[in-house]
Design an enzyme around this catalytic site. Sequence first.
Site, PDB file in Angstrom:
ATOM      1  N   ARG A  27       0.805  -1.223   0.000  1.00  0.00           N
ATOM      2  CA  ARG A  27       0.000   0.000   0.000  1.00  0.00           C
ATOM      3  C   ARG A  27       0.840   1.277   0.000  1.00  0.00           C
ATOM      4  NH1 ARG A  27      -2.087  -3.861  -0.980  1.00  0.00           N
ATOM      5  NH2 ARG A  27      -3.930  -4.834  -0.083  1.00  0.00           N
ATOM      6  N   SER A  87     -10.631   0.884   3.846  1.00  0.00           N
ATOM      7  CA  SER A  87      -9.893   0.465   5.033  1.00  0.00           C
ATOM      8  C   SER A  87      -9.217   1.675   5.675  1.00  0.00           C
ATOM      9  CB  SER A  87      -8.843  -0.578   4.672  1.00  0.00           C
ATOM     10  OG  SER A  87      -9.458  -1.756   4.182  1.00  0.00           O
ATOM     11  N   GLU A 113      -4.264   4.027   6.217  1.00  0.00           N
ATOM     12  CA  GLU A 113      -4.341   3.716   4.799  1.00  0.00           C
ATOM     13  C   GLU A 113      -5.093   4.829   4.073  1.00  0.00           C
ATOM     14  OE1 GLU A 113      -6.053   0.178   1.913  1.00  0.00           O
ATOM     15  OE2 GLU A 113      -4.936  -0.349   3.711  1.00  0.00           O
TER      16      GLU A 113
END
Length: 256
Positions: A140, A182, A252
């Site tokens: 990520r 998320s 995130e």
Amino acid sequence: MTKTIDLSRHTSIGIGPIAQVKIIENVGDCGDEFIIGRGNNLLISPTPPRLAMLGDCYDYIEIKNNILVVGAATSSGKLLTFCKKHDIAGFELLAKLPGNIGGLVKMNAGLKEWEIFENLICLTTNRGTFHKKQISHAYRSTSIDGVILEVCFEIKNGFDQEMMDFFIKLRDNQPGEKSAGSCFKNPPNAFAGKLIEEAGLKGFQKGQMAFSAKHANFLVNLGGGTFEDAIWLIEHAKNTIKEKFGVDLELEIKLI
């Protein structure tokens, strides 16, 4: 060119002021603004910095010399439909990854062990063209600097409908309320949602913001939620998880 946008309607979490957003129509328009894309993983403050988004000229999909060339403003759903129609494998996960391709590449979006960088060949930003080996990337995250304008992917035949259905099923536990996806990245050898749940914060609410009772790692807007309450919950979760488990949670979603 600028456009007046109500960011509480533009962002998936339903939070943000009315702001002037620059529309990028060519590379010369790129500056130091924050690119908001389709607003799917953003939490925007009442006083954000200068914002911009790519114009429609960066929304395209082409096949050139057996390479998939995609404008950064192209939506994940549009690329998924294209890949399914042309029997191109490796993009089945896009069924549950909303957003523009530029944003998905910027954060190296994915699910489980799959990530969008797997099929990447190169990308073009306002600073030049960079091949995959020149770009540091991890879970990520990427080292991409500048505004992504175009992305090139390798083409592998064999779109897998069963794989797409499997990915969709994996994400069926997503809440229906407005969210930015998320909230935290999964820490090494753990799951952020499980830690939040074990800390007693699943369903925990402040104002009209809450950690979803369906999936604890989703920060959801129950209707009229505010930036301030969202930030309070984020900090509360980070502090609680650190105190209980000694784990530092990393966001995130992107704070602006």
